[in-house]
Design a protein around this motif. Sequence first.
Motif, PDB file in Angstrom:
ATOM      1  N   PRO A 168     107.593  17.962  -9.370  1.00  0.00           N
ATOM      2  CA  PRO A 168     108.236  18.185  -8.070  1.00  0.00           C
ATOM      3  C   PRO A 168     107.489  17.562  -6.898  1.00  0.00           C
ATOM      4  CG  PRO A 168     107.147  20.186  -8.813  1.00  0.00           C
ATOM      5  CD  PRO A 168     107.093  19.218  -9.962  1.00  0.00           C
ATOM      6  N   VAL A 169     106.198  17.309  -7.061  1.00  0.00           N
ATOM      7  CA  VAL A 169     105.392  16.708  -5.994  1.00  0.00           C
ATOM      8  C   VAL A 169     105.054  15.275  -6.386  1.00  0.00           C
ATOM      9  CG1 VAL A 169     103.296  16.876  -4.610  1.00  0.00           C
ATOM     10  CG2 VAL A 169     104.425  18.967  -5.417  1.00  0.00           C
ATOM     11  N   ASP A 170     105.484  14.319  -5.566  1.00  0.00           N
ATOM     12  CA  ASP A 170     105.154  12.922  -5.821  1.00  0.00           C
ATOM     13  C   ASP A 170     103.639  12.748  -5.839  1.00  0.00           C
ATOM     14  OD1 ASP A 170     105.876   9.938  -5.792  1.00  0.00           O
ATOM     15  OD2 ASP A 170     104.547  10.136  -4.044  1.00  0.00           O
ATOM     16  N   GLU A 171     103.153  11.982  -6.786  1.00  0.00           N
ATOM     17  CA  GLU A 171     101.711  11.860  -6.982  1.00  0.00           C
ATOM     18  C   GLU A 171     100.999  11.342  -5.738  1.00  0.00           C
ATOM     19  OE1 GLU A 171      98.494   9.722 -10.030  1.00  0.00           O
ATOM     20  OE2 GLU A 171     100.666   9.458 -10.313  1.00  0.00           O
ATOM     21  N   GLU A 172     101.514  10.285  -5.118  1.00  0.00           N
ATOM     22  CA  GLU A 172     100.862   9.719  -3.932  1.00  0.00           C
ATOM     23  C   GLU A 172     100.948  10.672  -2.754  1.00  0.00           C
ATOM     24  OE1 GLU A 172      98.956   6.522  -1.651  1.00  0.00           O
ATOM     25  OE2 GLU A 172      98.925   7.370  -3.673  1.00  0.00           O
ATOM     26  N   PHE A 173     102.105  11.313  -2.584  1.00  0.00           N
ATOM     27  CA  PHE A 173     102.250  12.290  -1.503  1.00  0.00           C
ATOM     28  C   PHE A 173     101.227  13.410  -1.677  1.00  0.00           C
ATOM     29  CE2 PHE A 173     103.817  16.183   0.364  1.00  0.00           C
ATOM     30  CZ  PHE A 173     104.345  15.798   1.577  1.00  0.00           C
ATOM     31  N   GLY A 174     101.131  13.939  -2.889  1.00  0.00           N
ATOM     32  CA  GLY A 174     100.192  15.024  -3.135  1.00  0.00           C
ATOM     33  C   GLY A 174      98.752  14.620  -2.910  1.00  0.00           C
ATOM     34  N   SER A 218     113.376  16.079  -2.191  1.00  0.00           N
ATOM     35  CA  SER A 218     113.608  14.672  -2.535  1.00  0.00           C
ATOM     36  C   SER A 218     112.308  13.872  -2.609  1.00  0.00           C
ATOM     37  CB  SER A 218     114.532  14.030  -1.500  1.00  0.00           C
ATOM     38  OG  SER A 218     114.551  12.626  -1.651  1.00  0.00           O
ATOM     39  N   ARG A 219     112.051  13.315  -3.791  1.00  0.00           N
ATOM     40  CA  ARG A 219     110.863  12.475  -3.938  1.00  0.00           C
ATOM     41  C   ARG A 219     111.002  11.171  -3.160  1.00  0.00           C
ATOM     42  NH1 ARG A 219     111.062  15.279  -9.017  1.00  0.00           N
ATOM     43  NH2 ARG A 219     112.744  13.883  -9.695  1.00  0.00           N
ATOM     44  N   LEU A 220     112.230  10.763  -2.852  1.00  0.00           N
ATOM     45  CA  LEU A 220     112.427   9.594  -1.991  1.00  0.00           C
ATOM     46  C   LEU A 220     111.828   9.860  -0.607  1.00  0.00           C
ATOM     47  CD1 LEU A 220     116.129   8.664  -2.874  1.00  0.00           C
ATOM     48  CD2 LEU A 220     114.073   7.397  -3.519  1.00  0.00           C
ATOM     49  N   LEU A 221     112.112  11.051  -0.072  1.00  0.00           N
ATOM     50  CA  LEU A 221     111.557  11.400   1.237  1.00  0.00           C
ATOM     51  C   LEU A 221     110.047  11.582   1.158  1.00  0.00           C
ATOM     52  CD1 LEU A 221     114.228  13.892   2.659  1.00  0.00           C
ATOM     53  CD2 LEU A 221     113.914  11.472   3.182  1.00  0.00           C
ATOM     54  N   GLN A 222     109.572  12.180   0.080  1.00  0.00           N
ATOM     55  CA  GLN A 222     108.126  12.324  -0.080  1.00  0.00           C
ATOM     56  C   GLN A 222     107.437  10.956  -0.055  1.00  0.00           C
ATOM     57  OE1 GLN A 222     106.612  15.089  -3.110  1.00  0.00           O
ATOM     58  NE2 GLN A 222     108.709  15.797  -3.445  1.00  0.00           N
ATOM     59  N   ARG A 223     108.037   9.995  -0.765  1.00  0.00           N
ATOM     60  CA  ARG A 223     107.424   8.666  -0.827  1.00  0.00           C
ATOM     61  C   ARG A 223     107.504   7.948   0.510  1.00  0.00           C
ATOM     62  NH1 ARG A 223     110.446   7.988  -6.585  1.00  0.00           N
ATOM     63  NH2 ARG A 223     108.887   9.146  -7.818  1.00  0.00           N
ATOM     64  N   ALA A 249     112.678   1.090   3.245  1.00  0.00           N
ATOM     65  CA  ALA A 249     112.929  -0.115   2.456  1.00  0.00           C
ATOM     66  C   ALA A 249     111.995  -0.177   1.250  1.00  0.00           C
ATOM     67  CB  ALA A 249     112.746  -1.357   3.328  1.00  0.00           C
ATOM     68  N   GLU A 250     110.731   0.170   1.444  1.00  0.00           N
ATOM     69  CA  GLU A 250     109.780   0.170   0.342  1.00  0.00           C
ATOM     70  C   GLU A 250     110.172   1.208  -0.707  1.00  0.00           C
ATOM     71  OE1 GLU A 250     106.542  -0.436  -2.179  1.00  0.00           O
ATOM     72  OE2 GLU A 250     107.538  -1.698  -0.688  1.00  0.00           O
ATOM     73  N   VAL A 251     110.588   2.375  -0.250  1.00  0.00           N
ATOM     74  CA  VAL A 251     111.015   3.420  -1.182  1.00  0.00           C
ATOM     75  C   VAL A 251     112.238   2.959  -1.974  1.00  0.00           C
ATOM     76  CG1 VAL A 251     112.048   5.723  -1.302  1.00  0.00           C
ATOM     77  CG2 VAL A 251     110.017   5.339   0.103  1.00  0.00           C
ATOM     78  N   ALA A 252     113.191   2.327  -1.295  1.00  0.00           N
ATOM     79  CA  ALA A 252     114.397   1.839  -1.975  1.00  0.00           C
ATOM     80  C   ALA A 252     114.047   0.778  -3.011  1.00  0.00           C
ATOM     81  CB  ALA A 252     115.381   1.283  -0.948  1.00  0.00           C
TER      82      ALA A 252
END
Length: 444
Positions: A132-138, A326-331, A115-118
């Motif tokens: 390609p790498v989401d900043e927070e994920f990385g 998918s950056r959605l999944l990363q987030r 929900a937060e990602v959406a």
Amino acid sequence: MLGEYRIEGRRASEIAASVERGVGAGALAPSQLLPPMRELAAALGVNPNTVAAAYRILRERGVIETDGRRGSRVRPRPATTARGSIRVEAPAGVRDVSNGNPDPALLPPLGDALAEVARRYAERPGMYGEAPVDEEFGRLARAAFDADGVPDGPVGVASGSLDAIERVLAVRLRPGDAVAVEDPGWGSLLDLVPALGLRPVPVAVDDEGPLPEEVERAVRRDGARAVIVTDRAQNPTGACVTADRARELRRVLAAHPGVLLVEDDHGHGIVAQPLQPLAGVTDHWVLVRSVAKAYGPDLRIAAFTGDAETVDRALGRQRLGPGWVSRLLQRAVAHLWASGAVDPAVVARSYGERRDGLVRALARRGVTAYGCSGMNVWVPVADETGAVARLLAAGWAVAPGARFRMATGPAVRLTVSGLSVTDVEPLADAVAGAAGPAPARSYG
């Protein structure tokens, strides 16, 4: 030599396709010797160089292997044959302890994270050309690597551990190169290596991980260009690299700095034992960390780090294919990490109670079993096929050891994630009745 099957074609691609059709149809059996190149060239009326090119294509596709003067033959386990197909389907009324899946009750709910990602996506949709790498994920992945003593390096993201390992092997090795793999080991990896046209070299393991002398042999005698090590919760044995074993393995690898080191830490988040990274003792290395076991297989996310050149090559090749994960999944995963959605101590304790309880229960019945971390127990048996059949008749579906082994002896793998504490004794009774006498030696 080939029985009734006739290889056909005038071009290298046509000849290679003809051989592959024969292998796929079963007309060319595993280990079957192929005609010498000049002999086949004469039969087809083509230049021997054309047949040589066809055989090279087949080697690169993992269909055949060549051993000098002994000639070329169909691989004993062709790349088109997946070890995952070596399985037992659990009929109605039979408990399935074969699938290797995590306990759904220990996986975190995804509702809040998605929900937060959406919500964030509605404010700013992801587009082409972004990193390609989401900043927070990385940032969070790198912080976790740092906390575990993994050397500094850029972070990449892949669609699971196998995807990351495939990309790294593909950008670092050439078809025909030897790769040291754990035996017994992860069946999907044992399929992947020959599918890439690489030659797997089995390395024996015990409870503390790969045996140093076996790694030394694989590199020095067998010419392994890469070594793949599972750090914790090794599949299928549950082995976990200890501090002492890590020191020994680092010493061996440091003497061969040109070897590619690949570490698989898929047990992150589900084990109590600390990571003992080997990374940094060779020029090129990668450590891969999947979220599948702790957060859910369907997230299809693995973070990896390594030397800058190798990570850059892997991400560069990724850009030419899917582009990015998918950056959605990363987030979503980053949200799960930041919110502490999984308590590794609780998860490790839950799996440990069931796993250790089963190993102890089997020991009381005179059955040797292995499993010091993760969710699997490995049981050597005298007759693998018979043990699988007897356990099925007793109401338990287990994984045949053939899915996971190369040179080691017969065994079965049991996954404890679907067990309750009260299931342990009945399962131990069934295994003891089915296993028969088996020698107590290192996993096989």
